[in-house]
Design an enzyme around this catalytic site. Structure first.
Site, PDB file in Angstrom:
ATOM      1  NE  ARG A 156      -3.896  -2.244   0.222  1.00 18.90           N
ATOM      2  CZ  ARG A 156      -3.502  -3.316  -0.196  1.00 18.90           C
ATOM      3  NH1 ARG A 156      -2.359  -3.518  -1.038  1.00 18.90           N
ATOM      4  NH2 ARG A 156      -4.640  -4.728  -0.139  1.00 18.90           N
ATOM      5  CB  SER A 224     -10.072  -1.471   3.754  1.00 18.14           C
ATOM      6  OG  SER A 224     -10.365  -2.638   3.324  1.00 18.14           O
ATOM      7  CD  GLU A 320      -6.125   0.729   2.005  1.00 20.91           C
ATOM      8  OE1 GLU A 320      -6.594   0.235   0.948  1.00 20.91           O
ATOM      9  OE2 GLU A 320      -5.828  -0.278   2.966  1.00 20.91           O
TER      10      GLU A 320
END
Length: 332
Positions: A156, A224, A320
């Site tokens: 990520r 998420s 995130e």
């Protein structure tokens, strides 16, 4: 002022001072010349950004479109404009017989956002297909290309979150897809499929994501909210002393990934509501707008989750989702 409620999937009733649509690379020089010294925020489909309050600057809405295909005896080569929908691109690759993206089906957002986050799911990360990325250097008003090896891709993560953060605007992503690309089904529930085709993988991923994740068109959310933390074996052993069945996935010889949803679930956050923002009752990794939520409630809930996970497990969760305040990004 320009309403933002329908431009970000969390759906808070917020506004921006101005909004401009980026429809051509030729627009970039003039847009950033006009914005020099002013706050701005680049927005694609709004699925990974939450406007917590009114934004005092200009929102640049990425509408760059176009897909170019070339191929050799061994590979498909796709050059895709950054404003294209990621999921629509996955569908397009399947339609032309280019396989490998199917595990990344139904991930919201644009193609330009994909390498920034290095999106991934079910054992596949987008970086493995990226050859180069084209971008506009805002400070120097130049168009550049960066090679895969220089993008510093990680879980990520990428150079676009660090050295190039807020300095460039991705205009297109160039992909190289091997024609003999093998199906990836090592992660559950894909590993239950018997000799699946790429289309069967695609359909299963969509089925699972729709079962697990609320539809933002019905219940405002940004997917998420937290990253799955990567921790040392020492931290893992400490948790196993209390929770012997803690799920984890080996990342390296000395580190593992633990699902953030599991950590949050152990602390009883499922279904909890703060000022109209709820921790989803089926998927605790997703925070949702119950219809009357606001930025203050979201920050309260997210910070409480982060603090409690830190206190209970000695793990610092990292969001995130990008949180946008009055003048730009807010630190959780």
């Amino acid at each position: 002022m320009v309403p933002l409620k329908k431009l970000h999937t969390f759906g808070f009733d917020t506004q921006a001072k101005n909004l401009v649509e980026l429809k051509s690379k030729d627009d970039l020089v003039s847009i950033f010349h006009q914005l020099k010294g002013s706050d701005y925020y680049l927005l694609g489909e709004g699925s990974n950004s939450i406007f917590l309050e009114d934004f005092s600057g200009t929102v640049i809405l990425n509408k760059l479109k176009g897909i170019e295909l070339k191929e050799s005896a061994t590979h498909f080569y796709l050059s895709v404009a950054s404003g294209e929908s990621w999921h629509e691109l996955v569908k397009h690759t399947l339609s032309i017989g280019a396989f490998g993206f199917e595990n990344l089906a139904l991930i919201p957002g644009t193609v330009g956002a994909a390498p920034i986050q290095n999106i991934g799911a079910y054992g596949v990360e987008v970086e493995q297909f990226i050859s180069t990325i084209e971008y506009y250097d805002i400070e120097h008003s130049t168009f550049c290309t960066i090679e895969h090896k220089d993008c510093n891709f990680a879980y990520r993560d990428s150079i676009f979150k660090h050295a190039l953060f807020n300095k460039v605007l991705i205009t297109s992503v160039n992909f190289s897809i091997a024609k003999d690309q093998a199906v990836e089904q090592s992660y559950a529930p894909l590993n239950q499929l018997i000799d699946p085709t790429p289309l069967e993988i695609f359909n299963k991923v969509i089925e699972v994501r729709r079962e697990k994740l609320p539809d933002p068109k019905i219940l405002g959310n940004a997917g998420s909210f937290f990253k799955n933390p990567v921790v040392s074996d020492k931290i893992l052993k400490s948790i196993e002393n209390q929770y012997s069945t803690v799920p984890h996935f080996r990342i390296s010889a000395n580190s593992v990934k633990i699902p953030a949803a599991w950590l949050i679930d152990q602390l009883g956050f499922k279904g909890k509501v703060y000022s109209g923002v709820k921790c989803h009752e089926r998927q605790p990794l997703v925070l949702v707008n119950n219809g009357n939520g606001n930025g203050e409630g979201l920050l309260m809930l997210a910070r409480q989750i982060k603090q409690d996970v830190q206190n209970a497990f000695s793990i610092e969760l990292e969001n995130e989702v990008r949180l946008v305040g009055n003048s730009g990004l807010i630190v959780l």
